[in-house]
Enzyme design. Structure first.
Site, PDB file in Angstrom:
ATOM      1  N   GLU A  98       1.325 -32.099  -7.355  1.00  0.00           N
ATOM      2  CA  GLU A  98      -0.137 -32.125  -7.589  1.00  0.00           C
ATOM      3  C   GLU A  98      -0.493 -33.111  -8.691  1.00  0.00           C
ATOM      4  O   GLU A  98      -1.346 -32.849  -9.531  1.00  0.00           O
ATOM      5  CB  GLU A  98      -0.680 -30.732  -7.972  1.00  0.00           C
ATOM      6  CG  GLU A  98      -0.244 -29.589  -7.114  1.00  0.00           C
ATOM      7  CD  GLU A  98      -0.775 -29.661  -5.709  1.00  0.00           C
ATOM      8  OE1 GLU A  98      -1.637 -30.510  -5.447  1.00  0.00           O
ATOM      9  OE2 GLU A  98      -0.281 -28.895  -4.875  1.00  0.00           O
ATOM     10  N   ARG A 126      17.555  -7.258 -29.590  1.00  0.00           N
ATOM     11  CA  ARG A 126      18.814  -7.965 -29.861  1.00  0.00           C
ATOM     12  C   ARG A 126      19.052  -8.029 -31.376  1.00  0.00           C
ATOM     13  O   ARG A 126      18.209  -8.522 -32.124  1.00  0.00           O
ATOM     14  CB  ARG A 126      18.727  -9.391 -29.291  1.00  0.00           C
ATOM     15  CG  ARG A 126      19.874 -10.293 -29.649  1.00  0.00           C
ATOM     16  CD  ARG A 126      21.116  -9.916 -28.875  1.00  0.00           C
ATOM     17  NE  ARG A 126      22.200 -10.847 -29.130  1.00  0.00           N
ATOM     18  CZ  ARG A 126      23.418 -10.704 -28.621  1.00  0.00           C
ATOM     19  NH1 ARG A 126      23.693  -9.659 -27.841  1.00  0.00           N
ATOM     20  NH2 ARG A 126      24.361 -11.574 -28.875  1.00  0.00           N
ATOM     21  N   GLY A 184       0.940 -32.284   4.614  1.00  0.00           N
ATOM     22  CA  GLY A 184       1.902 -33.386   4.529  1.00  0.00           C
ATOM     23  C   GLY A 184       1.264 -34.671   4.055  1.00  0.00           C
ATOM     24  O   GLY A 184       0.646 -35.405   4.852  1.00  0.00           O
TER      25      GLY A 184
HETATM   26  C1  LIG Z   1       9.021 -28.454  -4.871  1.00  0.00           C
HETATM   27  C2  LIG Z   1       8.022 -29.496  -4.460  1.00  0.00           C
HETATM   28  C3  LIG Z   1       7.051 -29.167  -3.526  1.00  0.00           C
HETATM   29  C4  LIG Z   1       6.145 -30.154  -3.102  1.00  0.00           C
HETATM   30  N1  LIG Z   1       5.210 -29.844  -2.129  1.00  0.00           N
HETATM   31  C5  LIG Z   1       4.449 -30.832  -1.593  1.00  0.00           C
HETATM   32  C6  LIG Z   1       3.577 -30.566  -0.471  1.00  0.00           C
HETATM   33  O1  LIG Z   1       3.444 -29.419  -0.017  1.00  0.00           O
HETATM   34  N2  LIG Z   1       2.903 -31.605   0.083  1.00  0.00           N
HETATM   35  C7  LIG Z   1       3.008 -32.889  -0.381  1.00  0.00           C
HETATM   36  O2  LIG Z   1       2.375 -33.783   0.181  1.00  0.00           O
HETATM   37  N3  LIG Z   1       3.817 -33.166  -1.445  1.00  0.00           N
HETATM   38  C8  LIG Z   1       4.534 -32.182  -2.057  1.00  0.00           C
HETATM   39  N4  LIG Z   1       5.376 -32.447  -3.128  1.00  0.00           N
HETATM   40  C9  LIG Z   1       5.532 -33.831  -3.569  1.00  0.00           C
HETATM   41  C10 LIG Z   1       4.877 -34.144  -4.887  1.00  0.00           C
HETATM   42  O3  LIG Z   1       3.483 -34.131  -4.761  1.00  0.00           O
HETATM   43  C11 LIG Z   1       5.418 -35.503  -5.376  1.00  0.00           C
HETATM   44  O4  LIG Z   1       6.778 -35.274  -5.724  1.00  0.00           O
HETATM   45  C12 LIG Z   1       4.656 -36.050  -6.553  1.00  0.00           C
HETATM   46  O5  LIG Z   1       3.401 -36.523  -6.146  1.00  0.00           O
HETATM   47  C13 LIG Z   1       5.399 -37.197  -7.246  1.00  0.00           C
HETATM   48  O6  LIG Z   1       5.822 -38.142  -6.336  1.00  0.00           O
HETATM   49  P1  LIG Z   1       7.349 -38.667  -6.342  1.00  0.00           P
HETATM   50  O7  LIG Z   1       8.242 -37.496  -6.410  1.00  0.00           O
HETATM   51  O8  LIG Z   1       7.476 -39.605  -5.211  1.00  0.00           O
HETATM   52  O9  LIG Z   1       7.509 -39.429  -7.716  1.00  0.00           O
HETATM   53  P2  LIG Z   1       7.097 -40.963  -7.991  1.00  0.00           P
HETATM   54  O10 LIG Z   1       5.701 -41.211  -7.557  1.00  0.00           O
HETATM   55  O11 LIG Z   1       8.168 -41.839  -7.482  1.00  0.00           O
HETATM   56  O12 LIG Z   1       7.148 -40.963  -9.589  1.00  0.00           O
HETATM   57  C14 LIG Z   1       8.372 -41.087 -10.333  1.00  0.00           C
HETATM   58  C15 LIG Z   1       7.998 -41.198 -11.800  1.00  0.00           C
HETATM   59  O13 LIG Z   1       7.173 -42.340 -11.996  1.00  0.00           O
HETATM   60  C16 LIG Z   1       6.012 -41.949 -12.694  1.00  0.00           C
HETATM   61  N5  LIG Z   1       4.905 -42.818 -12.314  1.00  0.00           N
HETATM   62  C17 LIG Z   1       4.316 -42.931 -11.091  1.00  0.00           C
HETATM   63  N6  LIG Z   1       3.303 -43.807 -11.132  1.00  0.00           N
HETATM   64  C18 LIG Z   1       3.255 -44.265 -12.412  1.00  0.00           C
HETATM   65  C19 LIG Z   1       2.422 -45.186 -13.101  1.00  0.00           C
HETATM   66  N7  LIG Z   1       1.410 -45.808 -12.467  1.00  0.00           N
HETATM   67  N8  LIG Z   1       2.653 -45.426 -14.403  1.00  0.00           N
HETATM   68  C20 LIG Z   1       3.661 -44.788 -15.047  1.00  0.00           C
HETATM   69  N9  LIG Z   1       4.467 -43.895 -14.468  1.00  0.00           N
HETATM   70  C21 LIG Z   1       4.265 -43.646 -13.170  1.00  0.00           C
HETATM   71  C22 LIG Z   1       5.783 -40.523 -12.291  1.00  0.00           C
HETATM   72  O14 LIG Z   1       4.944 -39.860 -13.212  1.00  0.00           O
HETATM   73  C23 LIG Z   1       7.194 -39.994 -12.307  1.00  0.00           C
HETATM   74  O15 LIG Z   1       7.578 -39.695 -13.626  1.00  0.00           O
HETATM   75  C24 LIG Z   1       6.228 -31.457  -3.633  1.00  0.00           C
HETATM   76  C25 LIG Z   1       7.187 -31.756  -4.614  1.00  0.00           C
HETATM   77  C26 LIG Z   1       8.067 -30.785  -5.032  1.00  0.00           C
HETATM   78  C27 LIG Z   1       9.092 -31.117  -6.066  1.00  0.00           C
END
Ligand SMILES: Cc1cc2nc3c(=O)[nH]c(=O)nc-3n(C[C@H](O)[C@H](O)[C@H](O)COP(=O)(O)OP(=O)(O)OC[C@H]3O[C@@H](n4cnc5c(N)ncnc54)[C@H](O)[C@@H]3O)c2cc1C
Length: 392
Positions: A371, A276, A133
């Site tokens: 990741e 196909r 987490g």
């Molecule tokens: C199915 C699934 C399983 C997951 N499993 C885990 C887990 O087991 N454990 C865990 O801890 N997390 C997990 N995650 C979370 C995942 O690691 C995060 O979703 C990921 O790190 C991105 O964070 P966010 O979704 O908050 O996006 P945000 O950080 O809000 O990013 C939104 C957008 O902004 C962009 N962005 C961010 N920073 C910048 C920057 N400095 N400059 C330009 N663009 C930027 C990003 O690239 C993205 O396009 C999981 C996610 C999914 C979808």
């Protein structure tokens, strides 16, 4: 007919042991997982508990770790195993990655001997499940902003906060939870805590309505005054670099894994195009189709070579974080492009769960994001190339 692997003479680059591991995992994936995957995906479920002991018997859980019942395999062998699992579905590989590369790696790297003895053998055997987490509702790419806090109360720790998008969260026996720990110093620092399921104040709620990684369990974790004994902290965890080092391990698996999904899409598209008929001849016999197939084969083969190169670097202990970012960005970006292109070749059938391509494409949306998002890896590579930090 040749496969992309044959076109690039990839099997010749693998040792006999690596080929054996790859073939064993491929057989398990074909017999035990593939017949059910569409059904699990459609139902939005994954029998993690039931499958974990089988994955454990194959040595796939914590596969690259040494001791405590882990297989101690090479990084390359682990990558090849990830590729065979993800050729079935990214959800299966995610379950294995989170168990081995995130939860078990955190305990293996930063845990006390007692913590390792308590958790790792059962986790390697698939009798116990773990989750990791780190992400919070407001902090994903920037985990350093996390709000989850651990404060001391006598000898105990008390944790408050929430985590989101946590793979295996709803079935885990133990959650590795990252929190800012107030230890009386100048500033709190990020440390890892082992939170056993059932600890009062700790709840894991399954997240529904996903359109991607449906064959994977994803949860929201709540920590509401969770009281833990002093020895719940991972003693070797010191700062944000600790969870980030675990993420690097999981990313490495994705470098290989995502290409498994792409390979499966390409195989399905070639198979479909050969049978196909459109305008009185097989789709595969049209130049436009062949151009698509050839271009996808090139990206898949180049990605495979890069993955193997990175595997060899990692096995020699020479790989850098930027190199893992390079592989993660390349594999996920090319895999999703291949999956989408294959979908066009299958026409309307491409959107059906009777074929794997849109399932893979949808899954790869998550793989592109977790990741470290594609953009985050561009920033990592950009920083390495220029020395300029463009994160803020
Ligand atoms: C199915 C699934 C399983 C997951 N499993 C885990 C887990 O087991 N454990 C865990 O801890 N997390 C997990 N995650 C979370 C995942 O690691 C995060 O979703 C990921 O790190 C991105 O964070 P966010 O979704 O908050 O996006 P945000 O950080 O809000 O990013 C939104 C957008 O902004 C962009 N962005 C961010 N920073 C910048 C920057 N400095 N400059 C330009 N663009 C930027 C990003 O690239 C993205 O396009 C999981 C996610 C999914 C979808």
């Amino acid at each position: 007919m040749v496969t992309v692997e044959e076109l690039f003479a990839i099997p010749a680059l693998l040792s006999e042991e690596e080929r054996e591991i790859r073939d064993t995992v491929a057989r398990f994936a074909r017999q035990r997982l593939r017949p059910h995957i569409a059904e699990w995906f459609e139902a939005g479920t994954f029998p993690a508990r039931e499958l974990a002991p089988e994955l454990g018997r194959l040595g796939l859980l914590g596969m690259h770790l040494d001791g405590y019942g882990c297989a101690g395999a090479s990084a390359t062998a682990y990558g090849l195993a990830c590729q065979e699992l993800e050729a079935v579905d990214s959800g299966v590989r995610s379950m294995v990655s989170v168990q081995g590369s995130l939860a078990m790696t955190a305990i293996h790297k930063y845990g006390s001997e007692e913590q390792k003895q308590q958790w790792l053998p059962g986790m390697a055997a698939g009798e116990l499940l773990g989750c990791f987490g780190l992400t919070e509702p407001d902090f994903g790419s920037n985990p350093g902003g996390m709000r989850t806090r651990a404060v001391r109360d006598g000898d105990d720790w008390v944790l408050d906060g929430s985590k989101m998008w946590i793979t295996n969260g709803s079935v885990a026996d133990v959650a590795v939870v990252w929190a800012y720990a107030d230890e009386g110093g100048d500033r709190p620092r990020v440390r890892g805590f082992l939170v056993p399921a059932g600890t009062p104040g700790f709840t894991a709620r399954e997240m529904r309505h996903k359109l991607s990684l449906r064959a994977s369990l994803t949860a929201e974790l709540s920590l509401d005054g969770v009281r833990l004994p002093a020895d719940a902290v991972l003693p070797g965890s010191r700062g944000l670099s600790s969870p980030l080092a675990c993420l690097s391990e999981a990313r490495f698996g994705i470098v290989f894994g995502a290409l498994g999904a792409a390979r499966d899409c390409l195989a399905a598209a070639i198979d479909y195009a050969r049978t196909r008929e459109v305008f009185d001849k097989p789709l595969a016999a049209y130049q436009l189709t062949q151009a698509k197939l050839a271009d996808m084969a090139l990206e898949l083969g180049k990605g495979q070579l890069l993955a193997l190169h990175l595997g060899r670097l990692k096995d020699r202990g020479e790989i850098t974080a930027e190199q893992i970012s390079t592989g993660k960005l390349n594999s996920t970006r090319e895999a999703i492009a291949i999956a989408r292109e294959c979908r066009t070749i299958l026409g309307a059938n491409g959107i059906s769960l009777d074929y794997p391509v849109l399932r893979h494409a949808n899954n790869l949306e998550s793989v592109l994001t977790y990741e470290g998002t594609a953009e985050v890896h561009q920033l990592v590579i950009g920083k390495a190339l220029t020395d300029a930090d463009a994160f803020r």
